[in-house]
Design an enzyme around this catalytic site. Structure first.
Site, PDB file in Angstrom:
ATOM      1  NE  ARG A  28      55.583  50.345  88.350  1.00  0.00           N
ATOM      2  CZ  ARG A  28      55.709  51.116  89.617  1.00  0.00           C
ATOM      3  NH1 ARG A  28      56.644  50.851  90.415  1.00  0.00           N
ATOM      4  NH2 ARG A  28      55.590  52.537  89.513  1.00  0.00           N
ATOM      5  CD  GLU A  85      48.451  54.021  90.256  1.00  0.00           C
ATOM      6  OE1 GLU A  85      49.365  53.729  89.677  1.00  0.00           O
ATOM      7  OE2 GLU A  85      48.028  54.967  91.113  1.00  0.00           O
ATOM      8  CE  LYS A 116      52.220  58.627  89.215  1.00  0.00           C
ATOM      9  NZ  LYS A 116      52.018  57.298  88.995  1.00  0.00           N
TER      10      LYS A 116
END
Length: 208
Positions: free
Chosen positions: A44, A40, A128
Protein backbone atom coordinates in the site's frame (compact mmCIF):
# COMPACT_ATOMS: atom_id res chain seq x y z
CA UNK A 1 7.07 -23.81 2.46
CA UNK A 2 3.34 -24.22 1.92
CA UNK A 3 0.81 -21.71 3.11
CA UNK A 4 -0.46 -23.87 6.01
CA UNK A 5 3.10 -24.11 7.35
CA UNK A 6 3.39 -20.32 7.14
CA UNK A 7 0.05 -19.93 8.98
CA UNK A 8 1.05 -22.41 11.70
CA UNK A 9 4.34 -20.66 12.53
CA UNK A 10 2.89 -17.96 14.82
CA UNK A 11 -0.56 -17.19 16.21
CA UNK A 12 -0.49 -13.68 14.74
CA UNK A 13 0.74 -12.40 11.38
CA UNK A 14 1.45 -8.69 11.82
CA UNK A 15 0.04 -6.71 8.89
CA UNK A 16 2.61 -4.00 8.21
CA UNK A 17 2.22 -0.72 6.37
CA UNK A 18 5.76 0.58 5.96
CA UNK A 19 5.94 4.21 4.84
CA UNK A 20 9.63 4.85 5.58
CA UNK A 21 12.18 2.41 4.24
CA UNK A 22 14.58 2.97 7.14
CA UNK A 23 11.95 1.48 9.46
CA UNK A 24 11.81 -1.87 7.62
CA UNK A 25 14.82 -3.64 9.10
CA UNK A 26 14.54 -2.51 12.75
CA UNK A 27 10.79 -3.29 12.60
CA UNK A 28 11.47 -6.83 11.35
CA UNK A 29 14.14 -7.31 14.05
CA UNK A 30 11.71 -6.16 16.76
CA UNK A 31 8.90 -8.45 15.59
CA UNK A 32 11.13 -11.51 15.15
CA UNK A 33 12.80 -10.71 18.48
CA UNK A 34 9.37 -10.81 20.09
CA UNK A 35 8.61 -14.19 18.53
CA UNK A 36 6.59 -13.27 15.42
CA UNK A 37 8.54 -14.59 12.44
CA UNK A 38 5.85 -14.29 9.76
CA UNK A 39 5.51 -10.71 8.50
CA UNK A 40 3.03 -9.41 5.93
CA UNK A 41 4.13 -6.19 4.25
CA UNK A 42 1.17 -4.63 2.47
CA UNK A 43 1.78 -3.20 -0.99
CA UNK A 44 0.00 0.00 0.00
CA UNK A 45 3.03 2.29 0.06
CA UNK A 46 5.69 3.22 -2.50
CA UNK A 47 8.46 1.63 -0.40
CA UNK A 48 6.69 -1.70 0.30
CA UNK A 49 8.63 -3.79 -2.22
CA UNK A 50 11.96 -2.29 -1.13
CA UNK A 51 10.96 -2.98 2.49
CA UNK A 52 10.37 -6.67 1.68
CA UNK A 53 13.77 -6.86 0.00
CA UNK A 54 15.51 -5.16 2.92
CA UNK A 55 13.84 -7.39 5.53
CA UNK A 56 14.73 -10.55 3.60
CA UNK A 57 18.38 -9.49 3.33
CA UNK A 58 18.83 -8.32 6.92
CA UNK A 59 16.61 -10.72 8.91
CA UNK A 60 16.99 -14.22 7.44
CA UNK A 61 14.90 -15.85 10.20
CA UNK A 62 11.85 -13.79 9.18
CA UNK A 63 9.28 -15.21 6.74
CA UNK A 64 8.37 -12.11 4.74
CA UNK A 65 5.27 -11.97 2.59
CA UNK A 66 3.56 -9.40 0.39
CA UNK A 67 0.00 -8.38 1.23
CA UNK A 68 -2.68 -6.51 -0.68
CA UNK A 69 -1.87 -8.21 -3.99
CA UNK A 70 -4.78 -6.91 -6.08
CA UNK A 71 -3.42 -6.80 -9.63
CA UNK A 72 -1.76 -9.38 -11.84
CA UNK A 73 1.50 -7.39 -12.01
CA UNK A 74 1.76 -7.34 -8.20
CA UNK A 75 2.72 -11.02 -8.22
CA UNK A 76 5.84 -10.66 -10.36
CA UNK A 77 6.87 -7.54 -8.43
CA UNK A 78 6.47 -9.34 -5.09
CA UNK A 79 8.42 -12.35 -6.38
CA UNK A 80 11.23 -10.09 -7.57
CA UNK A 81 11.37 -8.45 -4.13
CA UNK A 82 11.82 -11.91 -2.56
CA UNK A 83 8.39 -12.37 -1.00
CA UNK A 84 8.02 -15.81 0.61
CA UNK A 85 4.23 -15.80 0.52
CA UNK A 86 1.47 -13.60 -0.86
CA UNK A 87 -1.88 -12.44 0.51
CA UNK A 88 -4.83 -11.06 -1.44
CA UNK A 89 -8.00 -9.36 -0.13
CA UNK A 90 -10.02 -11.39 -2.67
CA UNK A 91 -9.48 -13.81 -5.55
CA UNK A 92 -10.31 -13.61 -9.26
CA UNK A 93 -9.49 -15.99 -12.09
CA UNK A 94 -6.79 -13.54 -13.25
CA UNK A 95 -5.17 -13.39 -9.81
CA UNK A 96 -5.31 -17.19 -9.42
CA UNK A 97 -3.59 -17.50 -12.78
CA UNK A 98 -0.91 -14.96 -11.79
CA UNK A 99 -0.37 -16.87 -8.53
CA UNK A 100 0.42 -20.03 -10.50
CA UNK A 101 3.22 -18.13 -12.24
CA UNK A 102 5.22 -17.42 -9.07
CA UNK A 103 7.02 -19.76 -6.70
CA UNK A 104 5.61 -18.40 -3.43
CA UNK A 105 2.38 -19.79 -1.90
CA UNK A 106 -0.76 -17.65 -1.77
CA UNK A 107 -3.21 -16.97 1.05
CA UNK A 108 -6.25 -15.71 -0.88
CA UNK A 109 -8.92 -13.59 0.73
CA UNK A 110 -12.57 -14.63 0.72
CA UNK A 111 -15.67 -13.21 2.41
CA UNK A 112 -18.62 -15.40 1.31
CA UNK A 113 -19.38 -19.11 0.81
CA UNK A 114 -19.56 -18.58 -2.96
CA UNK A 115 -16.10 -16.99 -2.99
CA UNK A 116 -14.80 -19.86 -0.87
CA UNK A 117 -16.19 -22.46 -3.30
CA UNK A 118 -14.69 -20.59 -6.28
CA UNK A 119 -11.30 -20.30 -4.57
CA UNK A 120 -11.39 -23.95 -3.53
CA UNK A 121 -12.05 -24.98 -7.13
CA UNK A 122 -8.93 -22.96 -8.03
CA UNK A 123 -6.99 -25.29 -5.71
CA UNK A 124 -6.97 -23.46 -2.38
CA UNK A 125 -7.99 -24.75 1.05
CA UNK A 126 -6.48 -22.09 3.33
CA UNK A 127 -7.95 -18.60 3.26
CA UNK A 128 -7.80 -15.15 4.72
CA UNK A 129 -11.32 -14.24 5.90
CA UNK A 130 -11.43 -10.55 5.02
CA UNK A 131 -12.69 -8.24 6.34
CA UNK A 132 -13.23 -10.64 9.22
CA UNK A 133 -15.31 -8.56 11.62
CA UNK A 134 -17.48 -7.10 8.87
CA UNK A 135 -17.96 -10.61 7.42
CA UNK A 136 -19.44 -11.82 10.70
CA UNK A 137 -16.36 -12.58 12.77
CA UNK A 138 -16.34 -15.61 15.05
CA UNK A 139 -19.96 -16.47 14.20
CA UNK A 140 -19.19 -16.54 10.47
CA UNK A 141 -16.18 -18.82 11.00
CA UNK A 142 -18.27 -21.22 13.08
CA UNK A 143 -20.94 -21.25 10.36
CA UNK A 144 -18.38 -21.94 7.61
CA UNK A 145 -16.90 -24.88 9.56
CA UNK A 146 -20.00 -27.01 8.90
CA UNK A 147 -20.12 -27.10 5.09
CA UNK A 148 -16.34 -26.64 4.70
CA UNK A 149 -14.65 -28.90 7.29
CA UNK A 150 -11.44 -29.15 5.24
CA UNK A 151 -10.78 -25.40 5.16
CA UNK A 152 -8.63 -23.26 7.50
CA UNK A 153 -8.56 -19.50 7.97
CA UNK A 154 -6.49 -16.51 8.94
CA UNK A 155 -9.15 -13.92 9.88
CA UNK A 156 -7.91 -10.38 9.24
CA UNK A 157 -9.68 -7.04 9.53
CA UNK A 158 -11.02 -5.86 12.86
CA UNK A 159 -8.96 -8.41 14.78
CA UNK A 160 -7.50 -6.87 17.96
CA UNK A 161 -5.65 -7.97 21.07
CA UNK A 162 -9.04 -8.00 22.80
CA UNK A 163 -10.71 -10.50 20.44
CA UNK A 164 -7.73 -12.42 18.99
CA UNK A 165 -7.95 -15.29 21.50
CA UNK A 166 -11.62 -15.83 20.65
CA UNK A 167 -10.72 -16.26 16.96
CA UNK A 168 -7.69 -18.45 17.71
CA UNK A 169 -9.80 -20.80 19.86
CA UNK A 170 -11.77 -21.88 16.77
CA UNK A 171 -10.61 -25.22 15.29
CA UNK A 172 -10.64 -23.82 11.74
CA UNK A 173 -8.46 -20.79 12.58
CA UNK A 174 -4.70 -21.34 12.30
CA UNK A 175 -3.68 -17.74 12.93
CA UNK A 176 -5.01 -14.18 12.79
CA UNK A 177 -3.77 -11.13 10.94
CA UNK A 178 -3.58 -7.87 12.84
CA UNK A 179 -1.97 -4.47 12.92
CA UNK A 180 -2.26 -3.80 16.67
CA UNK A 181 1.29 -5.07 17.23
CA UNK A 182 2.67 -2.06 15.37
CA UNK A 183 0.83 1.07 16.56
CA UNK A 184 1.46 3.96 14.14
CA UNK A 185 2.82 6.19 16.92
CA UNK A 186 5.32 3.51 18.02
CA UNK A 187 6.43 3.01 14.42
CA UNK A 188 6.89 6.71 13.66
CA UNK A 189 8.81 7.18 16.92
CA UNK A 190 10.98 4.13 16.22
CA UNK A 191 9.94 2.64 19.57
CA UNK A 192 11.22 -0.85 18.75
CA UNK A 193 11.15 -1.95 22.40
CA UNK A 194 7.41 -1.33 22.62
CA UNK A 195 6.80 -3.15 19.32
CA UNK A 196 8.92 -6.09 20.49
CA UNK A 197 6.92 -6.23 23.75
CA UNK A 198 3.62 -6.21 21.83
CA UNK A 199 4.99 -8.94 19.54
CA UNK A 200 6.03 -11.05 22.52
CA UNK A 201 2.55 -10.70 24.01
CA UNK A 202 0.92 -11.66 20.66
CA UNK A 203 3.28 -14.62 20.21
CA UNK A 204 2.16 -15.99 23.60
CA UNK A 205 -1.46 -16.40 22.43
CA UNK A 206 -2.46 -20.07 22.28
CA UNK A 207 -3.03 -21.46 18.77
CA UNK A 208 -3.36 -24.81 17.00
Amino acid sequence: MNVRAVMSTSPVIPVLTVTRLEHAVPLAHALVGGGLRVLEVTLRTPVALAAIEAMRAAVPTAIVGAGTLTRVEDFAAAAQAGAQFGVTPGLTAELASAARGVSFPLLPGIMTPTELIAARSAGYSAFKLFPAQQAGGVGMLKALAGPFPDVVFCPTGGVSRQNAAEFLALPNVLCVGGSWIVPPDALSAGDWERIEALARDAASLPHH
